[in-house]
Motif scaffolding. Structure first.
Motif, PDB file in Angstrom:
ATOM      1  N   VAL A 148      39.482 -59.391  19.231  1.00  0.00           N
ATOM      2  CA  VAL A 148      39.298 -58.078  18.610  1.00  0.00           C
ATOM      3  C   VAL A 148      38.188 -57.338  19.346  1.00  0.00           C
ATOM      4  N   ALA A 149      38.378 -56.043  19.557  1.00  0.00           N
ATOM      5  CA  ALA A 149      37.366 -55.225  20.226  1.00  0.00           C
ATOM      6  C   ALA A 149      37.388 -53.820  19.629  1.00  0.00           C
ATOM      7  N   VAL A 150      36.347 -53.060  19.937  1.00  0.00           N
ATOM      8  CA  VAL A 150      36.308 -51.646  19.578  1.00  0.00           C
ATOM      9  C   VAL A 150      36.184 -50.829  20.856  1.00  0.00           C
ATOM     10  N   LYS A 151      36.358 -49.528  20.741  1.00  0.00           N
ATOM     11  CA  LYS A 151      36.392 -48.661  21.920  1.00  0.00           C
ATOM     12  C   LYS A 151      35.135 -48.809  22.761  1.00  0.00           C
ATOM     13  N   GLN A 152      33.969 -48.946  22.098  1.00  0.00           N
ATOM     14  CA  GLN A 152      32.703 -49.051  22.828  1.00  0.00           C
ATOM     15  C   GLN A 152      32.633 -50.295  23.706  1.00  0.00           C
ATOM     16  N   PHE A 162      39.302 -64.867  18.172  1.00  0.00           N
ATOM     17  CA  PHE A 162      37.909 -64.449  18.084  1.00  0.00           C
ATOM     18  C   PHE A 162      37.829 -62.994  17.648  1.00  0.00           C
ATOM     19  N   ASN A 163      37.293 -62.795  16.459  1.00  0.00           N
ATOM     20  CA  ASN A 163      36.910 -61.464  15.990  1.00  0.00           C
ATOM     21  C   ASN A 163      35.388 -61.440  16.074  1.00  0.00           C
ATOM     22  N   PRO A 164      34.851 -60.964  17.192  1.00  0.00           N
ATOM     23  CA  PRO A 164      33.433 -61.174  17.488  1.00  0.00           C
ATOM     24  C   PRO A 164      32.522 -60.165  16.796  1.00  0.00           C
ATOM     25  N   PRO A 165      31.218 -60.414  16.875  1.00  0.00           N
ATOM     26  CA  PRO A 165      30.259 -59.371  16.501  1.00  0.00           C
ATOM     27  C   PRO A 165      30.291 -58.293  17.577  1.00  0.00           C
ATOM     28  N   PRO A 212      36.809 -60.010   4.675  1.00  0.00           N
ATOM     29  CA  PRO A 212      37.885 -59.457   5.497  1.00  0.00           C
ATOM     30  C   PRO A 212      38.021 -57.954   5.327  1.00  0.00           C
ATOM     31  N   ALA A 213      38.149 -57.270   6.456  1.00  0.00           N
ATOM     32  CA  ALA A 213      38.224 -55.811   6.472  1.00  0.00           C
ATOM     33  C   ALA A 213      39.251 -55.400   7.524  1.00  0.00           C
ATOM     34  N   GLU A 214      39.208 -54.140   7.936  1.00  0.00           N
ATOM     35  CA  GLU A 214      40.239 -53.625   8.831  1.00  0.00           C
ATOM     36  C   GLU A 214      40.305 -54.380  10.154  1.00  0.00           C
ATOM     37  N   ASP A 215      39.157 -54.849  10.656  1.00  0.00           N
ATOM     38  CA  ASP A 215      39.194 -55.608  11.905  1.00  0.00           C
ATOM     39  C   ASP A 215      39.895 -56.955  11.718  1.00  0.00           C
ATOM     40  N   THR A 216      39.771 -57.516  10.526  1.00  0.00           N
ATOM     41  CA  THR A 216      40.506 -58.748  10.204  1.00  0.00           C
ATOM     42  C   THR A 216      42.000 -58.468  10.145  1.00  0.00           C
ATOM     43  N   PHE A 217      42.358 -57.390   9.470  1.00  0.00           N
ATOM     44  CA  PHE A 217      43.773 -57.120   9.207  1.00  0.00           C
ATOM     45  C   PHE A 217      44.534 -56.714  10.465  1.00  0.00           C
ATOM     46  N   ILE A 218      43.865 -56.054  11.407  1.00  0.00           N
ATOM     47  CA  ILE A 218      44.574 -55.722  12.648  1.00  0.00           C
ATOM     48  C   ILE A 218      44.862 -56.997  13.444  1.00  0.00           C
ATOM     49  N   LEU A 219      43.975 -57.971  13.338  1.00  0.00           N
ATOM     50  CA  LEU A 219      44.229 -59.254  14.009  1.00  0.00           C
ATOM     51  C   LEU A 219      45.403 -59.975  13.343  1.00  0.00           C
ATOM     52  N   HIS A 235      37.571 -47.402  16.339  1.00  0.00           N
ATOM     53  CA  HIS A 235      38.869 -47.492  17.007  1.00  0.00           C
ATOM     54  C   HIS A 235      39.028 -48.946  17.415  1.00  0.00           C
ATOM     55  N   LEU A 236      39.897 -49.668  16.712  1.00  0.00           N
ATOM     56  CA  LEU A 236      40.037 -51.116  16.856  1.00  0.00           C
ATOM     57  C   LEU A 236      41.169 -51.469  17.820  1.00  0.00           C
ATOM     58  N   PHE A 237      40.987 -52.569  18.530  1.00  0.00           N
ATOM     59  CA  PHE A 237      41.972 -53.065  19.481  1.00  0.00           C
ATOM     60  C   PHE A 237      42.117 -54.570  19.313  1.00  0.00           C
TER      61      PHE A 237
END
Length: 224
Positions: free
Chosen positions: A182-186, A120-123, A21-28, A216-218
């Protein structure tokens, strides 16, 4: 404040095989906590997490909902992740039911219009297509981050399956279902929201975003 699930049973050796678990996990987790009251009010019966990894997110949902008869299903292509998910559920007294399978696996027809919470926190990391394909076929930790062109290779499969009107047996969300992605800006989160509204009449919005290092996480929430 709802505490982060206890992961003390997992070791550095586990994290050689399973995404830690990292920042993408924690924002979810933070986005789910923002919606905690609504999730509780909806009294969900079926929760499904795709790519559960450590089991942290589904265990957190279990903590939000409290004592309930809800069914907590998870899938992951990585057998190590299925094991860790089961152990994390046990550690946190949440009855998680992990299935080693790719995405929806054998659940599509069984969960027709039945999923109340989809996670879903995807690749999402942009890579070349070959790297993403190999990561999925090897079913290891690389499959948790290698996302192909624009980081959307796996996410596109999920988005088409969740709402495909021409493939109704594959339509998962219940009438009150909520899908957290979960998504990123790209990945173009505003574009994802427009696509889901225009093509599938699914209400979509970015409910949380933050910077974490170079990312940049969303978190996008989709509802009927």
């Amino acid at each position: 404040m709802i505490p982060t699930p206890d992961l003390s049973h997992l070791t550095s050796q586990d994290y050689q095989h399973v995404y830690e678990p990292a920042e993408d996990t924690f924002i979810l987790l933070d986005a789910l906590e923002q919606d905690a009251q609504k999730l509780q009010t909806n009294k969900p019966l079926v929760c499904l997490e795709l790519g559960s990894g450590s089991g942290c997110v589904s265990s957190f949902v279990g903590s939000i909902l409290g004592p309930t008869t809800a069914l907590y299903l998870t899938t992951d292509i990585n057998p190590f992740a299925s094991r860790c998910t089961r152990l994390t559920g046990r550690q946190n007294k949440i009855p998680l039911e992990p299935i080693t399978a790719s995405l929806f696996g054998p659940l599509l027809t069984r969960l027709h219009h039945a999923v109340d919470i989809l996670l879903f926190n995807p690749p999402y990391v942009p890579t070349d297509m070959t790297e993403a394909d190999e990561a999925q076929s090897r079913a290891g930790i690389q499959g948790s981050w290698a996302g192909g062109h624009d980081g959307m290779q796996v996410t596109d499969i999920v988005l088409d399956t969740v709402v495909a009107r021409t493939l109704l047996p594959k339509n998962l969300l219940s009438p009150t279902g909520r899908f957290y992605l979960v998504a990123v800006k790209q990945n173009d989160p505003p574009g994802i929201c427009r696509r889901m509204l225009q093509k599938h009449d699914l209400q979509s919005e970015v409910i949380l975003q933050r910077r974490a290092g170079r990312e940049h996480l969303f978190v996008i929430r989709m509802c009927r």
